[in-house]
Scaffold this active site. Structure first.
Site, PDB file in Angstrom:
ATOM      1  N   TYR A  24     -40.859  13.354  24.918  1.00  0.00           N
ATOM      2  CA  TYR A  24     -39.823  13.232  25.948  1.00  0.00           C
ATOM      3  C   TYR A  24     -40.149  12.052  26.861  1.00  0.00           C
ATOM      4  CZ  TYR A  24     -37.789  17.783  24.700  1.00  0.00           C
ATOM      5  OH  TYR A  24     -37.179  18.827  24.044  1.00  0.00           O
ATOM      6  N   GLU A  25     -39.130  11.527  27.498  1.00  0.00           N
ATOM      7  CA  GLU A  25     -39.224  10.282  28.250  1.00  0.00           C
ATOM      8  C   GLU A  25     -40.249  10.317  29.382  1.00  0.00           C
ATOM      9  OE1 GLU A  25     -36.041   7.609  30.759  1.00  0.00           O
ATOM     10  OE2 GLU A  25     -35.306   8.848  29.116  1.00  0.00           O
TER      11      GLU A  25
END
Length: 263
Positions: A53-54
């Protein structure tokens, strides 16, 4: 595995998207529908998939779906968490991501995505959340999968703003710009599965979900739809797939409401 009973078009979309992922994928996950699809894949046929995830969480295995990239559930269940600059420079731009999984507010036939504004940029009708890391994901991931609900408002002939570059004007546009990754290779909607034409790169319907007609696909799309010569019907959800998705959603709803998760 046996076929499940009644299911919604959104459930069919999520499960069809999950099936596209494999154990060997390193997947950069978008929040929302992409997150649901990636975690259904992890909980069913692809237990060894690496979800990133970012916010910098690597190998995360959330028990519930995150509200945002800053959700503590992602860090708590990750193998490790790195700084955002390291995530983008070393992992993403270093070519270590096989699949970038994105959603879209607006999408055109060449897989270009708008998540910035609806209407004129300086005087928009609607200000959207913005690109975040999606523009970099779209150009640096090995390939891009997109999932969204079909509507004429979302699937448009011309997007209002280029947030994330797909195939541009089609053909070899990416290559002419020096972008070496594949770009969008798969679009999964609540009605159908689409793949880009090998030459033009225009998304073409290759499979329709059970009970869906060509007319319905066209009614909910803002450009003249092209259908593959050899059309498939998407296999309906299995009991395992549907139960896994529904249990995940139930745990998520309970957690976000502050209630105890079901056993």
């Amino acid at each position: 595995m046996s076929e499940a009973g009644t299911y919604t078009s959104n459930e069919m979309m999520t499960i069809a998207a999950a099936r596209a992922l494999s154990n060997d994928d390193v997947c950069f996950v978008g929040i929302g529908a992409p997150s649901a699809a990636c975690n259904v894949a992890r909980l069913t046929h692809a237990p060894d998939i690496t979800l990133i995830y970012e916010s910098g969480t690597i190998g995360t295995k959330p028990d519930v779906l995150p509200l945002s990239i800053g959700d503590g559930e992602l860090c708590d269940t990750a193998v490790t968490t790195v700084a955002v600059p390291e995530m983008f420079r070393y992992w993403l731009q270093g070519g270590r991501i096989t699949i970038g999984f994105l959603g879209a507010a607006q999408l055109d036939r060449f897989g270009n995505i708008n998540t910035t504004v609806i209407g004129d940029y300086d005087h928009p009708k609607t200000r959207l959340p913005g690109g975040g890391g999606a523009p970099e994901i779209a150009t640096s991931s090995g390939e891009i999968y997109i999932t969204m609900v079909q509507s004429r408002r979302g699937m448009v002939d011309k997007i209002d703003f280029f947030t994330s570059f797909g195939h541009g004007d089609g053909g070899d546009h990416r290559q002419r710009l020096g972008i070496e990754t594949k770009g969008p290779t798969l679009l999964i909607t609540d009605l159908a599965i689409w793949k880009p034409d090998p030459e033009s790169k225009e998304f073409t319907v290759v499979s329709m979900h059970p009970g869906v007609t060509r007319d319905k696909v066209q009614e909910t799309c803002g450009w003249p739809v092209k259908f593959a010569d050899a059309m498939d019907e998407t296999p309906p959800p299995t009991e395992l797939e549907l139960t896994t998705l529904r249990d995940l959603k139930a745990r998520t709803d309970a957690a976000h409401k502050g209630a105890k998760s079901p056993a």
